[in-house]
Design a protein around this motif. Structure first.
Motif, PDB file in Angstrom:
ATOM      1  N   UNK A   9      48.297  89.982  58.081  1.00  0.00           N
ATOM      2  CA  UNK A   9      47.749  89.866  56.591  1.00  0.00           C
ATOM      3  C   UNK A   9      48.404  88.892  56.089  1.00  0.00           C
ATOM      4  N   UNK A  10      46.576  88.901  54.911  1.00  0.00           N
ATOM      5  CA  UNK A  10      47.374  87.564  53.664  1.00  0.00           C
ATOM      6  C   UNK A  10      47.942  86.418  54.153  1.00  0.00           C
ATOM      7  N   UNK A  11      47.289  85.589  55.293  1.00  0.00           N
ATOM      8  CA  UNK A  11      48.179  84.293  56.076  1.00  0.00           C
ATOM      9  C   UNK A  11      47.736  83.004  54.897  1.00  0.00           C
ATOM     10  N   UNK A  12      48.833  82.399  54.525  1.00  0.00           N
ATOM     11  CA  UNK A  12      48.792  80.961  54.462  1.00  0.00           C
ATOM     12  C   UNK A  12      49.243  80.088  54.900  1.00  0.00           C
ATOM     13  N   UNK A  13      49.224  78.903  54.670  1.00  0.00           N
ATOM     14  CA  UNK A  13      49.371  77.482  56.335  1.00  0.00           C
ATOM     15  C   UNK A  13      50.842  77.257  54.752  1.00  0.00           C
ATOM     16  N   UNK A  14      52.139  76.935  55.768  1.00  0.00           N
ATOM     17  CA  UNK A  14      52.863  76.532  55.431  1.00  0.00           C
ATOM     18  C   UNK A  14      53.197  74.962  55.711  1.00  0.00           C
ATOM     19  N   UNK A  15      53.684  73.529  55.179  1.00  0.00           N
ATOM     20  CA  UNK A  15      53.480  73.100  55.688  1.00  0.00           C
ATOM     21  C   UNK A  15      54.923  72.272  55.070  1.00  0.00           C
ATOM     22  N   UNK A  16      55.523  71.969  56.361  1.00  0.00           N
ATOM     23  CA  UNK A  16      56.891  71.385  56.237  1.00  0.00           C
ATOM     24  C   UNK A  16      57.303  69.917  56.401  1.00  0.00           C
ATOM     25  N   UNK A  17      57.557  69.500  54.970  1.00  0.00           N
ATOM     26  CA  UNK A  17      58.115  67.780  55.010  1.00  0.00           C
ATOM     27  C   UNK A  17      58.754  67.318  55.847  1.00  0.00           C
ATOM     28  N   UNK A  18      59.116  66.219  56.755  1.00  0.00           N
ATOM     29  CA  UNK A  18      60.246  65.841  57.371  1.00  0.00           C
ATOM     30  C   UNK A  18      60.425  65.400  56.893  1.00  0.00           C
ATOM     31  N   UNK A  19      60.189  64.459  56.799  1.00  0.00           N
ATOM     32  CA  UNK A  19      61.061  62.961  56.086  1.00  0.00           C
ATOM     33  C   UNK A  19      59.480  62.203  55.783  1.00  0.00           C
ATOM     34  N   UNK A  20      59.816  60.662  55.522  1.00  0.00           N
ATOM     35  CA  UNK A  20      59.258  59.512  54.728  1.00  0.00           C
ATOM     36  C   UNK A  20      58.887  58.808  56.447  1.00  0.00           C
ATOM     37  N   UNK A  21      58.030  58.417  56.486  1.00  0.00           N
ATOM     38  CA  UNK A  21      57.023  57.558  57.757  1.00  0.00           C
ATOM     39  C   UNK A  21      56.769  56.469  57.248  1.00  0.00           C
ATOM     40  N   UNK A  22      57.596  55.619  57.682  1.00  0.00           N
ATOM     41  CA  UNK A  22      58.432  54.285  57.578  1.00  0.00           C
ATOM     42  C   UNK A  22      57.035  53.548  58.449  1.00  0.00           C
ATOM     43  N   UNK A  23      57.588  52.361  58.174  1.00  0.00           N
ATOM     44  CA  UNK A  23      56.682  51.274  59.814  1.00  0.00           C
ATOM     45  C   UNK A  23      57.963  51.525  60.843  1.00  0.00           C
ATOM     46  N   UNK A  73      48.591  53.507  52.280  1.00  0.00           N
ATOM     47  CA  UNK A  73      49.694  54.472  52.038  1.00  0.00           C
ATOM     48  C   UNK A  73      48.665  55.378  51.820  1.00  0.00           C
ATOM     49  N   UNK A  74      47.977  56.616  52.574  1.00  0.00           N
ATOM     50  CA  UNK A  74      47.609  57.442  52.220  1.00  0.00           C
ATOM     51  C   UNK A  74      48.730  58.736  53.484  1.00  0.00           C
ATOM     52  N   UNK A  75      49.072  58.512  53.396  1.00  0.00           N
ATOM     53  CA  UNK A  75      50.297  59.825  54.354  1.00  0.00           C
ATOM     54  C   UNK A  75      51.684  59.110  54.896  1.00  0.00           C
ATOM     55  N   UNK A  76      52.064  58.805  53.573  1.00  0.00           N
ATOM     56  CA  UNK A  76      53.359  58.210  53.772  1.00  0.00           C
ATOM     57  C   UNK A  76      55.156  58.905  54.377  1.00  0.00           C
ATOM     58  N   UNK A  77      54.289  60.313  54.951  1.00  0.00           N
ATOM     59  CA  UNK A  77      55.482  61.672  55.356  1.00  0.00           C
ATOM     60  C   UNK A  77      54.760  62.133  57.024  1.00  0.00           C
ATOM     61  N   UNK A  78      56.380  62.590  57.067  1.00  0.00           N
ATOM     62  CA  UNK A  78      56.262  63.541  58.384  1.00  0.00           C
ATOM     63  C   UNK A  78      55.810  64.488  58.345  1.00  0.00           C
ATOM     64  N   UNK A  79      55.394  65.949  58.928  1.00  0.00           N
ATOM     65  CA  UNK A  79      55.348  67.236  58.510  1.00  0.00           C
ATOM     66  C   UNK A  79      55.099  68.258  59.794  1.00  0.00           C
ATOM     67  N   UNK A  80      55.272  69.541  59.444  1.00  0.00           N
ATOM     68  CA  UNK A  80      54.787  70.517  61.101  1.00  0.00           C
ATOM     69  C   UNK A  80      54.146  71.344  60.241  1.00  0.00           C
ATOM     70  N   UNK A  81      52.944  72.004  60.238  1.00  0.00           N
ATOM     71  CA  UNK A  81      52.130  73.036  59.505  1.00  0.00           C
ATOM     72  C   UNK A  81      52.211  74.229  60.908  1.00  0.00           C
ATOM     73  N   UNK A  82      52.094  75.004  60.151  1.00  0.00           N
ATOM     74  CA  UNK A  82      52.742  76.590  60.295  1.00  0.00           C
ATOM     75  C   UNK A  82      51.693  77.763  59.552  1.00  0.00           C
TER      76      UNK A  82
END
Length: 158
Positions: free
Chosen positions: A45-59, A119-128
């Motif tokens: 109940x009371x669901x929410x999406x949590x996106x944890x930023x893991x770091x910068x996404x460089x070339x 440079x629309x999304x310069x980071x990596x993340x994990x969602x749950x």
């Protein structure tokens, strides 16, 4: 005609927990005590999406991620192609070549994908998806027995 099970949200709550793991443990405890767990469900109940930023996404990181993914894909292709190899030496050559080609193409595509995405999304993340509460529910005929078992009381004798 097969009978449809009742909707999970119409069953009585037999236990509420703050973590999914605790709710799983409750159902496991019921199972250990021979309760018909097919009559239960876990409802978040009371669901929410949590996106944890893991770091910068460089070339460089995009290139390395592409290289790793490409190497695994190349290894898979090499394994499939090795079925047709005449002897063990050919298998080694095929696997090694496929690994190298996969890694190289993966690195190129990882780098190019990052460069051309701007440079629309310069980071990596994990969602749950997480819930504020997890309710264990059971069918009406079994709800009282489930509550007693979860409270540590012995089951009633028939």
């Amino acid at each position: 005609m097969t009978q449809q099970p009742p909707r999970a949200d119409s069953r009585p709550v037999v236990g509420s927990y703050t973590t999914y793991e605790d709710a799983q443990r409750a159902v496991d405890l019921l199972s250990d005590r021979k309760f018909p767990v097919e009559e239960t469900a876990i409802i978040g109940s009371d669901l929410r999406m949590v996106e944890t930023v893991l770091g910068r996404l460089t070339r460089g990181r995009a290139t390395l991620a592409g290289l790793a993914a490409g190497a695994w894909f190349g290894l898979l292709i090499g394994l499939l192609l090795s079925i047709f190899a005449a002897d063990a030496d050919d298998v080694a050559v095929i696997m090694f070549s496929a690994l190298l080609y996969g890694a190289a193409f993966g690195a190129v595509f990882g780098f190019a994908g990052h460069v051309f995405s701007g440079s629309g999304r310069d980071f990596t993340s994990r969602s749950q998806i997480v819930a504020a509460r997890y309710d264990v529910v059971a069918g009406e005929p079994w709800a009282e027995e489930a509550r007693n078992l979860l409270a540590g009381q012995p089951p009633e004798e028939p």
